[in-house]
Design a protein around this motif. Sequence first.
Motif, PDB file in Angstrom:
ATOM      1  N   HIS A 150       0.813  -1.202   0.000  1.00 50.93           N
ATOM      2  CA  HIS A 150       0.000   0.000   0.000  1.00 50.93           C
ATOM      3  C   HIS A 150       0.858   1.269   0.000  1.00 50.93           C
ATOM      4  CE1 HIS A 150      -3.761   2.178   1.789  1.00 50.93           C
ATOM      5  NE2 HIS A 150      -3.477   2.572   0.567  1.00 50.93           N
ATOM      6  N   ARG A 151       1.974   1.240   0.732  1.00 47.54           N
ATOM      7  CA  ARG A 151       2.856   2.416   0.725  1.00 47.54           C
ATOM      8  C   ARG A 151       3.463   2.622  -0.656  1.00 47.54           C
ATOM      9  NH1 ARG A 151       6.310   4.098   5.939  1.00 47.54           N
ATOM     10  NH2 ARG A 151       6.874   5.701   4.452  1.00 47.54           N
ATOM     11  N   PHE A 152       3.854   1.513  -1.297  1.00 49.34           N
ATOM     12  CA  PHE A 152       4.406   1.636  -2.652  1.00 49.34           C
ATOM     13  C   PHE A 152       3.350   2.154  -3.622  1.00 49.34           C
ATOM     14  CE2 PHE A 152       7.473  -1.971  -1.393  1.00 49.34           C
ATOM     15  CZ  PHE A 152       8.404  -1.050  -0.934  1.00 49.34           C
ATOM     16  N   GLN A 153       2.083   1.764  -3.426  1.00 48.33           N
ATOM     17  CA  GLN A 153       1.006   2.238  -4.296  1.00 48.33           C
ATOM     18  C   GLN A 153       0.918   3.767  -4.260  1.00 48.33           C
ATOM     19  OE1 GLN A 153      -2.269  -0.124  -2.595  1.00 48.33           O
ATOM     20  NE2 GLN A 153      -2.690  -0.860  -4.666  1.00 48.33           N
ATOM     21  N   HIS A 154       1.344   4.351  -3.135  1.00 42.96           N
ATOM     22  CA  HIS A 154       1.260   5.804  -3.010  1.00 42.96           C
ATOM     23  C   HIS A 154       2.544   6.512  -3.382  1.00 42.96           C
ATOM     24  CE1 HIS A 154      -2.707   6.633  -1.143  1.00 42.96           C
ATOM     25  NE2 HIS A 154      -2.651   5.341  -0.906  1.00 42.96           N
ATOM     26  N   THR A 155       3.678   5.788  -3.429  1.00 39.56           N
ATOM     27  CA  THR A 155       4.950   6.479  -3.671  1.00 39.56           C
ATOM     28  C   THR A 155       5.514   6.244  -5.069  1.00 39.56           C
ATOM     29  OG1 THR A 155       5.946   4.637  -2.461  1.00 39.56           O
ATOM     30  CG2 THR A 155       5.765   6.717  -1.295  1.00 39.56           C
ATOM     31  N   PRO A 157       5.106   6.384  -8.903  1.00 42.93           N
ATOM     32  CA  PRO A 157       4.139   7.118  -9.739  1.00 42.93           C
ATOM     33  C   PRO A 157       3.203   6.234 -10.571  1.00 42.93           C
ATOM     34  CG  PRO A 157       6.265   8.197  -9.814  1.00 42.93           C
ATOM     35  CD  PRO A 157       6.467   6.925  -9.036  1.00 42.93           C
ATOM     36  N   TRP A 158       3.715   5.208 -11.262  1.00 42.94           N
ATOM     37  CA  TRP A 158       2.810   4.391 -12.090  1.00 42.94           C
ATOM     38  C   TRP A 158       1.845   3.596 -11.227  1.00 42.94           C
ATOM     39  CZ3 TRP A 158       2.674  -0.772 -11.205  1.00 42.94           C
ATOM     40  CH2 TRP A 158       3.815  -1.380 -10.681  1.00 42.94           C
ATOM     41  N   TRP A 159       2.311   3.225 -10.023  1.00 44.00           N
ATOM     42  CA  TRP A 159       1.436   2.445  -9.146  1.00 44.00           C
ATOM     43  C   TRP A 159       0.330   3.326  -8.565  1.00 44.00           C
ATOM     44  CZ3 TRP A 159       3.976  -1.856  -5.633  1.00 44.00           C
ATOM     45  CH2 TRP A 159       3.059  -2.917  -5.513  1.00 44.00           C
ATOM     46  N   TRP A 160       0.731   4.599  -8.277  1.00 44.24           N
ATOM     47  CA  TRP A 160      -0.285   5.540  -7.798  1.00 44.24           C
ATOM     48  C   TRP A 160      -1.348   5.770  -8.877  1.00 44.24           C
ATOM     49  CZ3 TRP A 160      -3.369   7.419  -4.547  1.00 44.24           C
ATOM     50  CH2 TRP A 160      -4.138   8.545  -4.873  1.00 44.24           C
ATOM     51  N   ALA A 161      -0.922   5.826 -10.156  1.00 38.65           N
ATOM     52  CA  ALA A 161      -1.872   6.018 -11.260  1.00 38.65           C
ATOM     53  C   ALA A 161      -2.972   4.949 -11.184  1.00 38.65           C
ATOM     54  CB  ALA A 161      -1.148   5.959 -12.594  1.00 38.65           C
ATOM     55  N   LEU A 162      -2.584   3.713 -10.889  1.00 42.64           N
ATOM     56  CA  LEU A 162      -3.561   2.627 -10.767  1.00 42.64           C
ATOM     57  C   LEU A 162      -4.392   2.777  -9.482  1.00 42.64           C
ATOM     58  CD1 LEU A 162      -1.315  -0.424 -11.778  1.00 42.64           C
ATOM     59  CD2 LEU A 162      -3.083   0.666 -13.170  1.00 42.64           C
ATOM     60  N   ARG A 306      -4.019   7.291 -17.052  1.00 42.24           N
ATOM     61  CA  ARG A 306      -3.123   7.815 -16.009  1.00 42.24           C
ATOM     62  C   ARG A 306      -1.846   6.979 -15.905  1.00 42.24           C
ATOM     63  NH1 ARG A 306      -5.644  10.112 -10.355  1.00 42.24           N
ATOM     64  NH2 ARG A 306      -5.489  12.262 -11.040  1.00 42.24           N
ATOM     65  N   LEU A 307      -2.023   5.654 -16.013  1.00 42.45           N
ATOM     66  CA  LEU A 307      -0.879   4.746 -15.960  1.00 42.45           C
ATOM     67  C   LEU A 307       0.074   5.030 -17.119  1.00 42.45           C
ATOM     68  CD1 LEU A 307       0.587   2.137 -14.949  1.00 42.45           C
ATOM     69  CD2 LEU A 307      -0.889   0.850 -16.504  1.00 42.45           C
ATOM     70  N   TRP A 308      -0.481   5.159 -18.311  1.00 42.82           N
ATOM     71  CA  TRP A 308       0.327   5.410 -19.507  1.00 42.82           C
ATOM     72  C   TRP A 308       1.113   6.709 -19.355  1.00 42.82           C
ATOM     73  CZ3 TRP A 308       2.563   3.176 -23.310  1.00 42.82           C
ATOM     74  CH2 TRP A 308       3.003   3.912 -24.419  1.00 42.82           C
ATOM     75  N   ARG A 309       0.438   7.749 -18.860  1.00 41.98           N
ATOM     76  CA  ARG A 309       1.119   9.046 -18.668  1.00 41.98           C
ATOM     77  C   ARG A 309       2.248   8.924 -17.663  1.00 41.98           C
ATOM     78  NH1 ARG A 309      -4.075  12.595 -18.642  1.00 41.98           N
ATOM     79  NH2 ARG A 309      -4.458  12.700 -20.872  1.00 41.98           N
ATOM     80  N   ALA A 310       1.990   8.204 -16.588  1.00 40.97           N
ATOM     81  CA  ALA A 310       3.023   8.048 -15.547  1.00 40.97           C
ATOM     82  C   ALA A 310       4.228   7.288 -16.102  1.00 40.97           C
ATOM     83  CB  ALA A 310       2.447   7.319 -14.342  1.00 40.97           C
ATOM     84  N   LEU A 311       3.956   6.278 -16.925  1.00 41.46           N
ATOM     85  CA  LEU A 311       5.048   5.463 -17.485  1.00 41.46           C
ATOM     86  C   LEU A 311       5.852   6.252 -18.508  1.00 41.46           C
ATOM     87  CD1 LEU A 311       3.310   2.000 -17.931  1.00 41.46           C
ATOM     88  CD2 LEU A 311       5.178   2.543 -16.364  1.00 41.46           C
TER      89      LEU A 311
END
Length: 326
Positions: A150-155, A157-162, A306-311
């Motif tokens: 969960h912490r990685f999901q927030h830190t 960028p591509w994971w936060w997009a998801l 959002r994922l594509w933009r982050a990547l």
Amino acid sequence: MFETLDGLYTEFTGWLFELAIQPLLYAIGAMDWAEDAYNWLDFFLFGLLQIVVIMAVCWPLEQWKPVERWKTRSVVWTDVFYTVLSSLGLLPLIAFVLLYSAEERIFGWIADSGFIPPTIEEFLPWLRDWPLVALAIYVVILDFGEYWRHRFQHTIPWWWALHSVHHAQKQMTYWTDARNHIIDDAIAAVWFGVIALAIGVPPGQFPVIVMLLKVIEALSHANARISFGWLGERLVVSPRFHRVHHGILSYGEHGKNYAVLMPVWDWMFRTANFDRSRYPETGDPTAPEALVTGGWLRQQWAGSVRLWRALTKRRRPATAKPVAGN
Ligand SMILES: [Zn+2]
Ligand SMILES: [Zn+2]
């Protein structure tokens, strides 16, 4: 205890399979699929049971002490759809079909190499006589894994997009737990499965652990003004505790209350907020409208964009300077 429950459950699924599924498969000439259908029935019934337990726990609490009242609940229905998709085995079924060959190859490779992952019971043999203690240890380790995922999901960028799909909901209810991007769901399943395999969770205990975590997770999203008191808030994640996590974006406060089951991790890593008067509004002001009020497909699409933009942003060379005016 687990053996009796397991036995009853197996008997019931066998009976149901013979009564309903087998005649159907026979009628459409698809008996080759019998084993797959049986496995799916397992997923389906377990998911159904999960939804029934979650509703029995959460629905009365939301009626009793709602934090917010809404005129329309159409966006809540999207979250109900998410829950049905993920719990009743439709997503596992798709994943199963897609991953089947890959899975066979991986298991084949593991079997060929003769590698058997070490288990906790090997290090602590006395645990074999104490199944409930063993269960508690597995839960603690898996929950620690969930905290860091969960912490990685927030830190990252591509994971936060998801993960932003999950946080976009302004009308949070116990159904919101399942509101996730499907790629995020797939990663979560692999993350959890790998840890469970690595520590040697016995297959019979796995559903018990999943059920426990899912019920607490759903409860923590409930639209209910409920905290567990000074001590309880430090032991188990409450609706109040997780609401603060969902309020971080609209509240302008970052990085609080990541725990899924036990707040002790937030306490340990200094990310806890135990202020029991706080029931902030939820949602992500930066989320596009499609992510907030769109249906399932539109939300999935918006999350993918959002994922594509982050990547693609990540791929830019670090030395590149922003062009003036951009
Ligand atoms: Zn989060
Ligand atoms: Zn949440």
